[in-house]
Design an enzyme around this catalytic site. Sequence first.
Site, PDB file in Angstrom:
ATOM      1  N   ASP A 164     -18.641  -2.595 -37.739  1.00  0.00           N
ATOM      2  CA  ASP A 164     -19.807  -3.032 -36.994  1.00  0.00           C
ATOM      3  C   ASP A 164     -19.755  -2.370 -35.616  1.00  0.00           C
ATOM      4  O   ASP A 164     -18.698  -2.323 -34.982  1.00  0.00           O
ATOM      5  CB  ASP A 164     -19.769  -4.562 -36.835  1.00  0.00           C
ATOM      6  N   ASP A 182     -25.425  -2.873 -34.778  1.00  0.00           N
ATOM      7  CA  ASP A 182     -26.008  -4.146 -34.369  1.00  0.00           C
ATOM      8  C   ASP A 182     -27.251  -3.930 -33.489  1.00  0.00           C
ATOM      9  O   ASP A 182     -27.190  -3.164 -32.520  1.00  0.00           O
ATOM     10  CB  ASP A 182     -24.946  -4.918 -33.580  1.00  0.00           C
ATOM     11  N   HIS A 233     -24.540 -12.538 -42.578  1.00  0.00           N
ATOM     12  CA  HIS A 233     -23.932 -13.583 -41.759  1.00  0.00           C
ATOM     13  C   HIS A 233     -24.928 -14.278 -40.837  1.00  0.00           C
ATOM     14  O   HIS A 233     -24.570 -15.234 -40.153  1.00  0.00           O
ATOM     15  CB  HIS A 233     -22.806 -12.976 -40.922  1.00  0.00           C
ATOM     16  N   ASP A 234     -26.169 -13.799 -40.784  1.00  0.00           N
ATOM     17  CA  ASP A 234     -27.198 -14.424 -39.947  1.00  0.00           C
ATOM     18  C   ASP A 234     -28.245 -15.180 -40.757  1.00  0.00           C
ATOM     19  O   ASP A 234     -29.202 -15.708 -40.185  1.00  0.00           O
ATOM     20  CB  ASP A 234     -27.938 -13.353 -39.134  1.00  0.00           C
ATOM     21  N   GLU A 273     -29.220  -2.126 -37.786  1.00  0.00           N
ATOM     22  CA  GLU A 273     -29.889  -3.426 -37.840  1.00  0.00           C
ATOM     23  C   GLU A 273     -31.092  -3.341 -36.904  1.00  0.00           C
ATOM     24  O   GLU A 273     -30.925  -3.147 -35.696  1.00  0.00           O
ATOM     25  CB  GLU A 273     -28.948  -4.554 -37.398  1.00  0.00           C
TER      26      GLU A 273
HETATM   27  C1  GLC Z   1     -27.109  -9.300 -34.529  1.00  0.00           C
HETATM   28  C2  GLC Z   1     -25.937  -9.898 -35.255  1.00  0.00           C
HETATM   29  C3  GLC Z   1     -25.806 -11.323 -34.849  1.00  0.00           C
HETATM   30  C4  GLC Z   1     -25.541 -11.361 -33.370  1.00  0.00           C
HETATM   31  C5  GLC Z   1     -26.599 -10.580 -32.586  1.00  0.00           C
HETATM   32  C6  GLC Z   1     -26.125 -10.281 -31.205  1.00  0.00           C
HETATM   33  O1  GLC Z   1     -28.303  -9.875 -34.891  1.00  0.00           O
HETATM   34  O2  GLC Z   1     -26.079  -9.719 -36.631  1.00  0.00           O
HETATM   35  O3  GLC Z   1     -24.822 -12.012 -35.558  1.00  0.00           O
HETATM   36  O4  GLC Z   1     -25.515 -12.677 -32.918  1.00  0.00           O
HETATM   37  O5  GLC Z   1     -26.900  -9.338 -33.164  1.00  0.00           O
HETATM   38  O6  GLC Z   1     -25.099  -9.330 -31.212  1.00  0.00           O
END
Ligand code: GLC
Length: 560
Positions: free
Chosen positions: A99, A200, A333-334, A257
């Site tokens: 990540d 991320d 995980h979100d 992401e």
């Molecule tokens: C992304 C991650 C999440 C995190 C956020 C801030 O959305 O997947 O888990 O809280 O970024 O880094």
Amino acid sequence: MKNNHWWKNAVVYQIYPKSFQDSNNDGIGDLQGIISRLDYLQKLGVDILWLNPIYESPQVDNGYDISDYRAINPILGTMADFDQLLAAVHQRGMKLVMDLVVNHTSDQHRWFVAAKQGRDNPYRDFYIWRDGKDGHAPNNWGSYFSGPAWKYDPASDQYYLHLFAPEQPDLNWTNPKVRTAVYQMMNWWADKGVDGFRMDVINLISKPAGLPDGPQSADEKYATVEGFVPNGPRVHDYLREMNKNVMSKHRMITVGETPGVTPADAKRYADLHNQELNMVFQFEHMNLDTNPNPALGKWYDQKPRLTDLRANLSKWQTELAGTAWNSLYWNNHDQPRVVSRFGDDSTEDYRVKSAKMLATMTHFMQGTPYIYEGEEIGMTNAGFTKLSDYVDLESRNAYHQLVEDQGLVDGPTMLKYLGMHSRDNARTPMQWDDSTNAGFSHHQPWEKVTANYRRINVANALADPNSIFYYYQRLIKFRHTMPVITDGTYALVPGNEDDQEVFAYTRHDQDTTLLVILNYTDQALERHYDVPGNAKVLISNYSDDQGSTLRPYEAKVYQY
Ligand code: GLC
Ligand code: CA
């Protein structure tokens, strides 16, 4: 392999390290724990492992607040453990993706600690500092985790920007020194042998020029940044620069992401010939639920209609075909657990059937499937009933804001919404067997184990030839061996567009046609499709084929 993009027929498995396997019984999953489970992952057949952040971090946001990009968090292990893990993954012919969290750091990162020293510190400009306006924050932006996106620093009488928690200050990507430092760090990991990055919130790194106020409705305390901050003016310049400095020098896989992207945006980020990313995570199919009260944002309680889901997935299939590449995922995980959210965990039979049906839906589409740990055994939502069960700061903050500060919803209702949508649903310990703490640890886990672990666990799945696990194993094998899944054309079965209960699509190349038929409901239905006499059932979640009769959650794929 037919195509030159080696990752195109690969399947990714996402590991949330804190919740996967604890090796030293402190209640927290760790790198040695992952090493001890690699045989299991190899048996499943996945090609690439993506680890959520394992770097040094105060864990305000479970590792998405990084204080040292080149160190392993001691609660997870050492750099020697990491090297051992990487070697063990490679030895098994698998690859490892890290990540990459570079929209922000932790406020404990040495860059931020230095930046806070004062306005003329050389690291000041690594972050985004502004003077206040009439005693208020520089603009009206709200944080993704509730509250304002600015924090006041009394010592220097300025504010710094944090799109997430105050402990996650945003990096200033307009500063070339920041970009160079990030590329060097990425190359350092790539030189170690890491095979790629999941980036991320990478479409947030370029902020709107001048940081203007955003649109804010009367019932909002702050402007919702989701609507206007993503995909900023220079993001593509930065990613091309990153690609030139990092990705082009290694054989790696990248996935960004990118919340809020449309297919048109995704085509720019993940164009097969442009030099940016290999693919992105889009979120449209995660946001289809019909929400009775828009002020509640992601907190609601309805499952998406099939018509919306199909229209959305089909749009992504069609629009990216030939020009860009899809990622295919149901949870991470979100997000809550897919079988609880889009499927049906109300009975054991429906849990298994609907989990297989949903896996069939995405695994026959074009793109790269991402399996989230536990999905392959049909793990469900956590079933938490008290606020004190929740660990995640997003969930806790949302409860306090919506129930206590704004009174938009009452406590019991909000607990119901958390039960359906909290990120904690995905973060409960992996369920390995029916022993105490699900075989995850002999110590009380950092997050409660889901109560159904005695029934739903890996040991049971491995012992049952009809388990969800073996179904996924077969789906993965098809992807490795059937080019039509990677490269074939996608089409809806004519007339299926408005069907509210059944989803039917085909994949097609010069040799093969696949007809995928999915009953999204718990009802028995009748549907006639033209299936040639020589067609065989490639895979199904029922043991026999009853032709035009579709049983609850039935999924079947004909090949001809
Ligand atoms: C992304 C991650 C999440 C995190 C956020 C801030 O959305 O997947 O888990 O809280 O970024 O880094
Ligand atoms: Ca541990």
